[in-house]
Design an enzyme around this catalytic site. Structure first.
Site, PDB file in Angstrom:
ATOM      1  N   TYR A 244      13.251  22.325  44.559  1.00  0.00           N
ATOM      2  CA  TYR A 244      12.742  23.692  44.345  1.00  0.00           C
ATOM      3  C   TYR A 244      13.906  24.675  44.163  1.00  0.00           C
ATOM      4  O   TYR A 244      13.919  25.477  43.231  1.00  0.00           O
ATOM      5  CB  TYR A 244      11.871  24.085  45.532  1.00  0.00           C
TER       6      TYR A 244
ATOM      7  N   SER B 204      13.068  32.586  43.751  1.00  0.00           N
ATOM      8  CA  SER B 204      12.703  32.370  45.152  1.00  0.00           C
ATOM      9  C   SER B 204      13.884  32.648  46.062  1.00  0.00           C
ATOM     10  O   SER B 204      15.033  32.364  45.708  1.00  0.00           O
ATOM     11  CB  SER B 204      12.258  30.930  45.366  1.00  0.00           C
TER      12      SER B 204
HETATM   13  P1  NDP Z   1       0.030  29.720  43.592  1.00  0.00           P
HETATM   14  O1  NDP Z   1       0.129  28.241  43.717  1.00  0.00           O
HETATM   15  O2  NDP Z   1      -0.771  30.479  44.580  1.00  0.00           O
HETATM   16  O3  NDP Z   1      -0.478  30.098  42.112  1.00  0.00           O
HETATM   17  C1  NDP Z   1       0.102  29.430  41.042  1.00  0.00           C
HETATM   18  C2  NDP Z   1      -0.317  30.053  39.726  1.00  0.00           C
HETATM   19  O4  NDP Z   1       0.404  29.381  38.688  1.00  0.00           O
HETATM   20  C3  NDP Z   1      -1.783  29.839  39.409  1.00  0.00           C
HETATM   21  O5  NDP Z   1      -2.217  30.904  38.586  1.00  0.00           O
HETATM   22  C4  NDP Z   1      -1.771  28.528  38.633  1.00  0.00           C
HETATM   23  O6  NDP Z   1      -2.846  28.348  37.711  1.00  0.00           O
HETATM   24  C5  NDP Z   1      -0.481  28.672  37.850  1.00  0.00           C
HETATM   25  N1  NDP Z   1       0.088  27.387  37.508  1.00  0.00           N
HETATM   26  C6  NDP Z   1       0.414  26.363  38.337  1.00  0.00           C
HETATM   27  N2  NDP Z   1       0.872  25.320  37.634  1.00  0.00           N
HETATM   28  C7  NDP Z   1       0.842  25.700  36.327  1.00  0.00           C
HETATM   29  C8  NDP Z   1       1.154  25.058  35.107  1.00  0.00           C
HETATM   30  N3  NDP Z   1       1.593  23.785  35.073  1.00  0.00           N
HETATM   31  N4  NDP Z   1       0.989  25.747  33.958  1.00  0.00           N
HETATM   32  C9  NDP Z   1       0.515  27.012  33.980  1.00  0.00           C
HETATM   33  N5  NDP Z   1       0.185  27.675  35.092  1.00  0.00           N
HETATM   34  C10 NDP Z   1       0.341  27.011  36.252  1.00  0.00           C
HETATM   35  O7  NDP Z   1       1.551  30.223  43.581  1.00  0.00           O
HETATM   36  P2  NDP Z   1       2.223  31.591  44.118  1.00  0.00           P
HETATM   37  O8  NDP Z   1       1.442  32.747  43.637  1.00  0.00           O
HETATM   38  O9  NDP Z   1       2.513  31.429  45.545  1.00  0.00           O
HETATM   39  O10 NDP Z   1       3.631  31.528  43.358  1.00  0.00           O
HETATM   40  C11 NDP Z   1       3.895  32.202  42.136  1.00  0.00           C
HETATM   41  C12 NDP Z   1       5.382  32.110  41.852  1.00  0.00           C
HETATM   42  O11 NDP Z   1       6.106  32.679  42.931  1.00  0.00           O
HETATM   43  C13 NDP Z   1       5.916  30.681  41.698  1.00  0.00           C
HETATM   44  O12 NDP Z   1       6.896  30.643  40.689  1.00  0.00           O
HETATM   45  C14 NDP Z   1       6.515  30.399  43.053  1.00  0.00           C
HETATM   46  O13 NDP Z   1       7.501  29.396  42.977  1.00  0.00           O
HETATM   47  C15 NDP Z   1       7.073  31.761  43.399  1.00  0.00           C
HETATM   48  N6  NDP Z   1       7.308  31.962  44.826  1.00  0.00           N
HETATM   49  C16 NDP Z   1       6.271  31.916  45.716  1.00  0.00           C
HETATM   50  C17 NDP Z   1       6.537  32.129  47.070  1.00  0.00           C
HETATM   51  C18 NDP Z   1       5.470  32.084  48.122  1.00  0.00           C
HETATM   52  O14 NDP Z   1       5.821  32.091  49.313  1.00  0.00           O
HETATM   53  N7  NDP Z   1       4.193  32.052  47.762  1.00  0.00           N
HETATM   54  C19 NDP Z   1       7.904  32.389  47.554  1.00  0.00           C
HETATM   55  C20 NDP Z   1       8.909  32.418  46.528  1.00  0.00           C
HETATM   56  C21 NDP Z   1       8.603  32.214  45.222  1.00  0.00           C
HETATM   57  P3  NDP Z   1      -4.256  27.632  38.178  1.00  0.00           P
HETATM   58  O15 NDP Z   1      -4.964  28.659  39.023  1.00  0.00           O
HETATM   59  O16 NDP Z   1      -4.972  27.366  36.894  1.00  0.00           O
HETATM   60  O17 NDP Z   1      -3.910  26.406  38.925  1.00  0.00           O
END
Ligand code: NDP
Length: 246
Positions: free
Chosen positions: A155, A141
């Protein structure tokens, strides 16, 4: 056929948001794609159908990143399913923005388990299957590079750990022809950080471009690194942040 045809990838957290975009993109580039999810089997199945409709191969498996055995088992199952593993994308993660004083021990353990321990264990499990040309790509991030507003202590701590993992693994796996890189997204419009959510205007303003990015913007960088473009890139952190860190 495509730049990744004949290859197999595993994307953690591929049911929604950035992970879903990465899964769709790697499949469009020709890879067979396994994706994990935690709860949303409906959305994971929809991503699989979308890939299959476009002529690709995909498979979804439930694996809670907080559960070490589930993480290991999902990597082994993906390699078994496709008979190989070439690309691991550590994407699943939890975002928390909260005042430092109020963060509970349970929160610390939960976030570190998902954002740090899971990528570590998945990389360890994947390294047993990756061969020459293999790729490990983690999603960090921009908040670990620049703490632009308060509330990011847990975070940023978790995402900064991926910088250490990436560099150390690049050294350790380089002799085997495996690259290890980190992608640093800025504000990306997903359920975790909707572009119309509270605090979104501030985040957009903190970028150089003044706007949120889309999941596909991150997926393009991952696809570049996964493909031939990533051949001589390792131990690196690549920002896809609209100039958040500029
Ligand atoms: P979302 O919350 O939109 O999606 C999260 C995804 O991860 C879903 O597929 C979810 O599965 C899965 N997930 C959540 N918790 C778990 C768990 N305990 N075990 C397995 N799978 C899990 O997140 P984003 O797409 O926004 O983020 C993706 C990555 O990018 C993360 O690492 C985030 O920290 C990083 N990021 C995001 C930013 C942003 O602005 N969006 C900025 C910087 C980094 P399910 O659908 O089953 O819940």
């Amino acid at each position: 056929t495509g730049p990744l045809s004949g290859k197999a990838a595993l994307v953690t957290g591929g049911s929604r948001g950035i992970g879903a975009a990465i899964a769709v993109r790697l499949a469009a580039d020709g890879a067979a794609v396994a994706l994990t999810y935690q709860h949303r089997d409906d959305l994971a199945a929809e991503v699989v159908r979308q890939i299959e409709r476009a002529g690709g191969r995909a498979w979804a498996v439930r694996a809670d990143g907080a559960d070490p055995e589930a993480v290991r088992a999902s990597v082994a199952a993906a390699a078994d399913r496709f008979g190989r593993l070439d690309v691991l994308v550590n994407n699943a993660g939890a975002g928390v923005v909260a005042p430092f004083e109020g963060i509970a021990l349970d929160d610390v353990d939960r976030v570190l388990a998902l954002n740090v321990r899971a990528p570590f264990l998945a990389a360890q499990a994947a390294a047993a299957h990756l061969t020459e040309g293999g790729r490990i790509i983690s999603i960090g991030s921009c908040m670990a590079e620049r703490a632009a507003f308060p509330g990011g202590s847990l975070y940023a701590t978790s995402k900064a750990a991926l910088g250490g993992l990436t560099k150390a693994l690049a050294r350790e796996l380089g002799p085997r022809g495996i690259t290890v890189n980190l992608v640093l997204p800025g504000p990306i419009d997903t359920d975790m950080n909707p572009a119309d959510g509270a605090g979104a205007a501030l985040q957009a303003q903190l970028t150089s471009l003044g706007t949120y990015g889309q999941p596909a913007d991150v997926a393009s960088m991952v696809a570049h690194l996964a493909g031939d473009g990533g051949r001589y890139v390792t131990g690196a952190a690549l920002a896809v942040d609209g100039g958040f860190a500029a």
